[in-house]
Enzyme design. Structure first.
Site, PDB file in Angstrom:
ATOM      1  N   ASP A  31     112.489  37.234   3.014  1.00  0.00           N
ATOM      2  CA  ASP A  31     111.187  37.408   2.786  1.00  0.00           C
ATOM      3  C   ASP A  31     110.551  36.966   1.528  1.00  0.00           C
ATOM      4  OD1 ASP A  31     109.326  39.657   4.707  1.00  0.00           O
ATOM      5  OD2 ASP A  31     108.690  39.007   2.686  1.00  0.00           O
ATOM      6  N   ILE A  32     109.329  36.504   1.504  1.00  0.00           N
ATOM      7  CA  ILE A  32     109.004  35.854   0.208  1.00  0.00           C
ATOM      8  C   ILE A  32     108.435  36.836  -0.480  1.00  0.00           C
ATOM      9  CG2 ILE A  32     106.249  35.722   1.149  1.00  0.00           C
ATOM     10  CD1 ILE A  32     106.387  33.140  -0.172  1.00  0.00           C
ATOM     11  N   ASN A  87     107.771  44.643  13.270  1.00  0.00           N
ATOM     12  CA  ASN A  87     106.476  45.184  13.157  1.00  0.00           C
ATOM     13  C   ASN A  87     105.716  44.560  14.529  1.00  0.00           C
ATOM     14  OD1 ASN A  87     106.516  46.797  10.904  1.00  0.00           O
ATOM     15  ND2 ASN A  87     106.434  44.873   9.818  1.00  0.00           N
ATOM     16  N   GLY A  93     101.386  46.823  12.036  1.00  0.00           N
ATOM     17  CA  GLY A  93     101.598  46.091  10.457  1.00  0.00           C
ATOM     18  C   GLY A  93     102.007  44.778  10.933  1.00  0.00           C
ATOM     19  N   GLN A  94     101.869  44.191  11.835  1.00  0.00           N
ATOM     20  CA  GLN A  94     102.347  42.753  12.112  1.00  0.00           C
ATOM     21  C   GLN A  94     101.241  41.873  11.532  1.00  0.00           C
ATOM     22  OE1 GLN A  94     103.066  41.401  15.974  1.00  0.00           O
ATOM     23  NE2 GLN A  94     104.027  39.633  15.407  1.00  0.00           N
ATOM     24  N   HIS A 100     109.345  38.544  14.653  1.00  0.00           N
ATOM     25  CA  HIS A 100     110.617  38.363  13.626  1.00  0.00           C
ATOM     26  C   HIS A 100     111.219  39.740  13.427  1.00  0.00           C
ATOM     27  CE1 HIS A 100     106.604  38.882  11.842  1.00  0.00           C
ATOM     28  NE2 HIS A 100     107.030  39.695  11.046  1.00  0.00           N
ATOM     29  N   LEU A 101     112.305  39.824  12.973  1.00  0.00           N
ATOM     30  CA  LEU A 101     113.123  40.840  12.676  1.00  0.00           C
ATOM     31  C   LEU A 101     112.942  40.998  11.162  1.00  0.00           C
ATOM     32  CD1 LEU A 101     116.327  41.138  15.082  1.00  0.00           C
ATOM     33  CD2 LEU A 101     114.063  41.612  15.677  1.00  0.00           C
ATOM     34  N   HIS A 102     112.690  42.094  10.694  1.00  0.00           N
ATOM     35  CA  HIS A 102     113.061  42.477   9.223  1.00  0.00           C
ATOM     36  C   HIS A 102     114.354  42.965   9.114  1.00  0.00           C
ATOM     37  CE1 HIS A 102     108.765  42.122   7.674  1.00  0.00           C
ATOM     38  NE2 HIS A 102     108.409  42.388   8.964  1.00  0.00           N
TER      39      HIS A 102
HETATM   40  P1  AMP Z   1     105.016  41.375   9.266  1.00  0.00           P
HETATM   41  O1  AMP Z   1     104.034  42.210   8.481  1.00  0.00           O
HETATM   42  O2  AMP Z   1     105.906  42.282   9.976  1.00  0.00           O
HETATM   43  O3  AMP Z   1     104.115  40.365  10.334  1.00  0.00           O
HETATM   44  O4  AMP Z   1     105.806  40.553   8.399  1.00  0.00           O
HETATM   45  C1  AMP Z   1     105.399  39.344   7.745  1.00  0.00           C
HETATM   46  C2  AMP Z   1     106.551  39.054   6.709  1.00  0.00           C
HETATM   47  O5  AMP Z   1     106.627  37.784   6.441  1.00  0.00           O
HETATM   48  C3  AMP Z   1     106.003  39.652   5.388  1.00  0.00           C
HETATM   49  O6  AMP Z   1     107.083  40.689   5.078  1.00  0.00           O
HETATM   50  C4  AMP Z   1     105.881  38.729   4.308  1.00  0.00           C
HETATM   51  O7  AMP Z   1     106.155  38.791   3.092  1.00  0.00           O
HETATM   52  C5  AMP Z   1     106.664  37.442   5.076  1.00  0.00           C
HETATM   53  N1  AMP Z   1     106.184  36.108   4.662  1.00  0.00           N
HETATM   54  C6  AMP Z   1     105.059  35.443   4.981  1.00  0.00           C
HETATM   55  N2  AMP Z   1     104.956  34.373   4.385  1.00  0.00           N
HETATM   56  C7  AMP Z   1     106.399  34.037   4.118  1.00  0.00           C
HETATM   57  C8  AMP Z   1     106.981  32.898   3.900  1.00  0.00           C
HETATM   58  N3  AMP Z   1     106.372  31.601   3.507  1.00  0.00           N
HETATM   59  N4  AMP Z   1     108.233  32.966   3.626  1.00  0.00           N
HETATM   60  C9  AMP Z   1     108.836  34.064   3.673  1.00  0.00           C
HETATM   61  N5  AMP Z   1     108.515  35.419   4.251  1.00  0.00           N
HETATM   62  C10 AMP Z   1     107.145  35.205   4.434  1.00  0.00           C
END
Ligand code: AMP
Ligand code: ZN
Length: 114
Positions: A31-32, A87, A93-94, A100-102
């Site tokens: 995750d960024i 999320n 909070g998506q 995606h899975l965190h």
């Molecule tokens: P969500 O809030 O569950 O939709 O999570 C989206 C996640 O994507 C967030 O934790 C962001 O930090 C992550 N994210 C957004 N852009 C990127 C990217 N280019 N590379 C890696 N993670 C990203």
């Protein structure tokens, strides 16, 4: 599918990512904006906008993604434990509308979430 979808672009290799895991149906990358010492996202290669829009035909894919999360956690040394979060929708909070899975680990996780 998903021309403007960030995670589709990552899956297609149009945006580079450090693929810490990849198989025939999903891949994972850091995750960024990490919320834990280890914070990896597991995404399907096909565009599915959220858990809420996953269909019956995605059941095997969902299982494989969860299994991938466990494999990734093992590979990354999260033997003390980890958390898998999906999320979903606005209240969930998506922010990126590609399923995606965190996978979060490397520190104790608090409960309940805010
Ligand atoms: P969500 O809030 O569950 O939709 O999570 C989206 C996640 O994507 C967030 O934790 C962001 O930090 C992550 N994210 C957004 N852009 C990127 C990217 N280019 N590379 C890696 N993670 C990203
Ligand atoms: Zn997508």
């Amino acid at each position: 599918m998903g021309n403007d979808c960030l995670f589709c672009k990552i899956a297609e290799g149009k945006i580079p990512a450090n693929r810490v895991y990849e198989d025939e149906v999903c891949l994972a990358f850091p995750d960024i904006n990490p919320q834990a010492p280890t914070h990896v996202l597991v995404i399907p290669k096909v565009h599915v906008s959220s858990l809420a829009t996953a269909e019956d035909g995605h059941t095997e894919l969902l299982g494989k993604m969860l299994a991938a999360a466990a494999e990734i956690a093992q590979r990354l040394g999260l033997e003390r434990g980890y958390r898998v979060v999906v999320n979903t929708g606005n209240d969930g909070g998506q922010t990126v509308h590609h399923l995606h899975l965190h996978v979060l680990g490397g520190r104790p996780m608090s409960w309940p979430p805010g």
